[in-house]
Design an enzyme around this catalytic site. Structure first.
Site, PDB file in Angstrom:
ATOM      1  N   ALA A  29      12.604  67.135  34.838  1.00  0.00           N
ATOM      2  CA  ALA A  29      13.332  68.385  35.069  1.00  0.00           C
ATOM      3  C   ALA A  29      13.933  68.306  36.470  1.00  0.00           C
ATOM      4  CB  ALA A  29      12.357  69.548  34.967  1.00  0.00           C
ATOM      5  N   GLY A  53       9.823  65.758  32.260  1.00  0.00           N
ATOM      6  CA  GLY A  53      10.701  66.297  31.223  1.00  0.00           C
ATOM      7  C   GLY A  53      11.495  65.196  30.523  1.00  0.00           C
ATOM      8  N   GLU A  66       9.234  63.948  27.970  1.00  0.00           N
ATOM      9  CA  GLU A  66       9.111  64.986  26.929  1.00  0.00           C
ATOM     10  C   GLU A  66      10.323  64.948  25.998  1.00  0.00           C
ATOM     11  OE1 GLU A  66       8.199  68.063  29.919  1.00  0.00           O
ATOM     12  OE2 GLU A  66       6.461  68.514  28.684  1.00  0.00           O
ATOM     13  N   GLU A 117       3.761  65.219  36.732  1.00  0.00           N
ATOM     14  CA  GLU A 117       3.739  66.665  37.040  1.00  0.00           C
ATOM     15  C   GLU A 117       2.571  67.081  37.936  1.00  0.00           C
ATOM     16  OE1 GLU A 117       4.864  65.477  34.251  1.00  0.00           O
ATOM     17  OE2 GLU A 117       6.390  66.770  33.363  1.00  0.00           O
TER      18      GLU A 117
END
Ligand code: 3H9
Length: 658
Positions: free
Chosen positions: A63, A102, A105, A125
């Site tokens: 992200a 992300g 993911e 993370e």
């Protein structure tokens, strides 16, 4: 400007390529573009499968951390991930570089994952104080099992493609051209008529009934005081115990709670500060660096051998020079032991170890110095001795060689004065010989040339260290602040605290060691130095006795001091000294101080470093406490730094308004 997402057709396959330099982070623009382009590609009848890949140096590295702490703009990362997984045509992730957070993911939402042999995949993370919040904690255990998922998510370190294949995280490694390999794979899927298979549709069974308790027990000490690792366990547990949609809700709640936490804010600060610290004010990034292809270390004690290891790790040939054969052998033995240990613990393989050992050139005379591009002096901390060494270096080293001293306490200008080339001289300080300690302070003396500074910073970075540029004044940043803190800790011993109590308060705060344990490790003779002239390691009971004796000798009536009071005294002393270092210009920015303390002196990263922590506590509160200590404890050492006082009165912090 190049488009951020493009779709090109290759036969029956659509190649969806993301291009969002530098690391293809999932920024708002990329998310919206990706959903729009994917929707088009899914609606295009001529495309029967899609390859999702990235331009530039890496697959999606996560992200966009710069958007954290702001109101999320739709579509958010979980929505994008869901959209990809629900696609009615097979979507194949083609991963190169790093698929992180992300990014991984997103790959987990794809129906097939292919990777280049050099790719790395992981969930970093926890190092940002959060957890994978776009389905990662729910899909990963379904794909690779709960234990492996916990290891990956809580460990935070990425795995290479080979390990990812073993774990079942990727379906295949593509040798050669990744895009071409992925398109060929897609063609085969189309031919087989295989529908998209979704990871979320899998179930995960818990084969080890006590797995979660075991994990919590395993991280309780190591991760004390941190929220994220424990929340990760809860999220993965939800994947095992609940249907996918419900597990996802648990993940969202835990993620949102972490995202709001001061720990996540502190770790984000630490992430960006680590990158910002490389951009030294007043030293343009394009300052040409002198090439360093060979090095020499003069003095092979504990720091000298640690420096030699850094050069060998970076594959830079390094001469180890000492005047005594015994000392040289001892230094070499330290280096060999280090590598033998690295081999035994699997950090290195045998050829790599041999390559690094092959970089070392032990010598008893100075001839080796003639060709070195960079010489690091690491002899005993004595000004005359160091000036002598620099005089010798001046006579022998080639013009343009960089001459570095490892001192922190001595005047580097005086050392440079022992040469006719002070512009080539600077300080390079390793706070500890332990390789895991990542800090190096690069100290500019009065006449150090900018390119010499740039070269030393580049070399330190090639060691994978965090290099902080400082102005050379005795103590630099780290040891000067540490001395002030230690002095306060010693005062507390006289007033009523015990060394073990002080150390425990620091440990609970998040430091790996308290000030006394750290001083004992580093060989500093601090506790009861009059009573303990040989600096022997003392047992806890003897330390307590020395503290009692010290109080008695000074006529101090001992009192009970709580852990919080201990921390306030020591940390506020540290912060006040940091403020002085800032206003004197020894450190250019508060983030330089935070990086020194996180990477060199064990300040817990989840508290952001002393200056960031000070802002969180509030400078006004710290200022009031300092004035109180000035009155109650000691008037001369407790004078608020003018900078701290000014900021506190204006309601600001070291990093600006709160
Ligand atoms: C996440 O994904 C949460 C999810 O679960 C979703 C939840 C809903 N964002 O490190 P470098 C910048 S959390 C924004 O020097 P390298 C960096 O600041 C995220 N910016 O390069 C720097 O900027 P500048 C999980 C980022 O080659 C520039 O890129 N992912 C991001 O040495 C170059 O960075 C991570 O934690 C980002 N995500 O290393 C991965 N990443 O030039 C974080 C980098 O202005 N990133 N920047 O100073 C990394 O670990 C390294 O950057 C990487 C490349 C290994 C990728």
């Amino acid at each position: 400007m190049p488009e951020i997402v493009t779709v090109t057709q290759q036969g029956r396959v659509g190649i969806v390529a993301l291009n969002n330099p530098p690391v293809n982070a999932l920024s708002h623009a990329l998310r919206s573009e990706l959903c729009a382009r994917l929707a088009d590609a899914l609606a295009a009848p001529e495309l029967e499968a899609l390859v999702l890949c990235c331009e530039g140096r890496t697959f999606v590295a996560g992200a966009d951390i710069r958007e954290f702490g702001k109101e999320p703009q739709p579509p958010d990362v979980p929505e994008v991930v869901e959209f990809v997984e629900r696609a009615t045509k097979p979507v194949i992730a083609a991963i190169h570089g790093t698929a992180l957070g992300g990014g991984l993911e997103l790959a987990l939402a794809c129906h097939v994952r292919l990777a280049a042999a050099t790719a790395k995949l992981g969930f970093p993370e926890v190092s940002l104080g959060i957890l994978p919040g776009a389905g990662g904690t729910q899909r990963l255990p379904r794909l690779i099992g709960a234990r492996a998922a916990l290891e990956l998510i809580i460990g935070g370190a990425p795995v290479n493609a080979a390990r990812a294949r073993e774990l079942g995280l990727i379906d295949a490694i593509i040798e050669g051209d990744l895009k071409a390999g992925a398109v060929a794979f897609a063609e085969r899927l189309i031919d087989q008529g295989r529908p998209p298979t979704r990871v979320s549709a899998r179930t995960v069974t818990l084969e080890e009934p006590t797995l979660f308790e075991e994990f919590v027990a395993g991280i309780t000490e190591r991760c004390r005081g941190q929220l994220a690792p424990f929340h990760c366990v809860r999220a993965v547990r939800a994947a095992v115990e609940l249907p996918f949609a419900e597990g996802l809700k648990v993940e969202r709640e835990l993620f949102a709670e972490l995202m709001r936490s001061p720990q996540a804010k502190a770790l984000r600060h630490a992430f960006f500060a680590e990158r910002e610290v490389a951009k030294v004010p007043g030293l343009p990034l394009d300052t040409p660096a002198r090439p360093v292809k060979s090095a020499a270390v003069v003095g092979v004690g504990s720091i000298g051998s640690a420096v030699a290891i850094c050069f060998a790790d970076a594959h830079i040939p390094v001469s180890l020079i000492d005047t005594s054969r015994d000392d040289l052998e001892r230094g070499l033995a330290v280096v060999r032991r280090h590598y033998a240990n690295a081999l035994e613990t699997g950090q290195l393989d045998a050829p790599e170890m041999e390559a690094r050992l092959g970089c070392l050139r032990p010598a008893l005379d100075d001839d080796e110095l003639e060709t070195a591009d960079l010489v690091v002096e690491a002899v005993f901390e004595d000004l005359e001795l160091k000036r002598d060494v620099f005089g010798r270096l001046d006579a022998i080293c080639k013009p343009g060689a960089i001459l570095a001293t490892t001192t922190t306490s001595l005047d580097i200008d005086a050392i440079a004065g022992g040469t006719r080339r002070p512009e080539d001289v600077l300080g390079i300080h390793f706070p500890s010989p332990t390789p895991a300690v990542r800090l190096v302070e690069i100290a500019r003396a009065r006449r150090t040339a900018p390119d010499v500074c740039a070269s030393a910073l580049a070399v330190a970075r090639s060691f994978r260290k965090v290099a902080v540029s400082v102005v050379a004044r005795p103590g630099f940043i780290g040891s000067r602040m540490r001395s002030r803190q230690l002095r306060e800790a010693l005062c507390l011993l006289e007033e009523g605290a015990l060394p073990a109590q002080v150390d425990r308060a620091f440990y609970e705060f998040g430091f790996p060691l308290g000030p006394f344990a750290a001083a004992a490790r580093d060989g500093l003779d601090v506790i009861g130095s009059d009573a303990n002239p040989n600096g022997e390691r003392l047992s806890e009971r003897e330390q307590a006795e020395l503290a009692l004796e010290a109080s008695k000798a000074r006529g101090v009536v001992r009192r009970t001091i709580g852990d919080e009071a201990i921390l306030e005294r020591c940390l506020f002393a540290l912060i006040n000294e940091g403020a002085r270092i800032l206003e004197e210009g020894v450190a250019a920015r508060p983030l330089d101080i935070d990086m020194v303390w996180i990477h060199g002196y064990g300040f817990p990263a989840h508290r952001g470093g002393p200056m960031f922590y000070a802002d969180e506590v509030g400078l006004s509160r710290i200022h009031t406490a300092i004035l109180d200590f000035q009155e109650r404890v000691e008037p001369t050492s407790w004078v608020p730094s003018p900078l701290l006082e000014r900021l506190a009165k204006s309601g600001s912090g070291f990093y600006g308004a709160p």
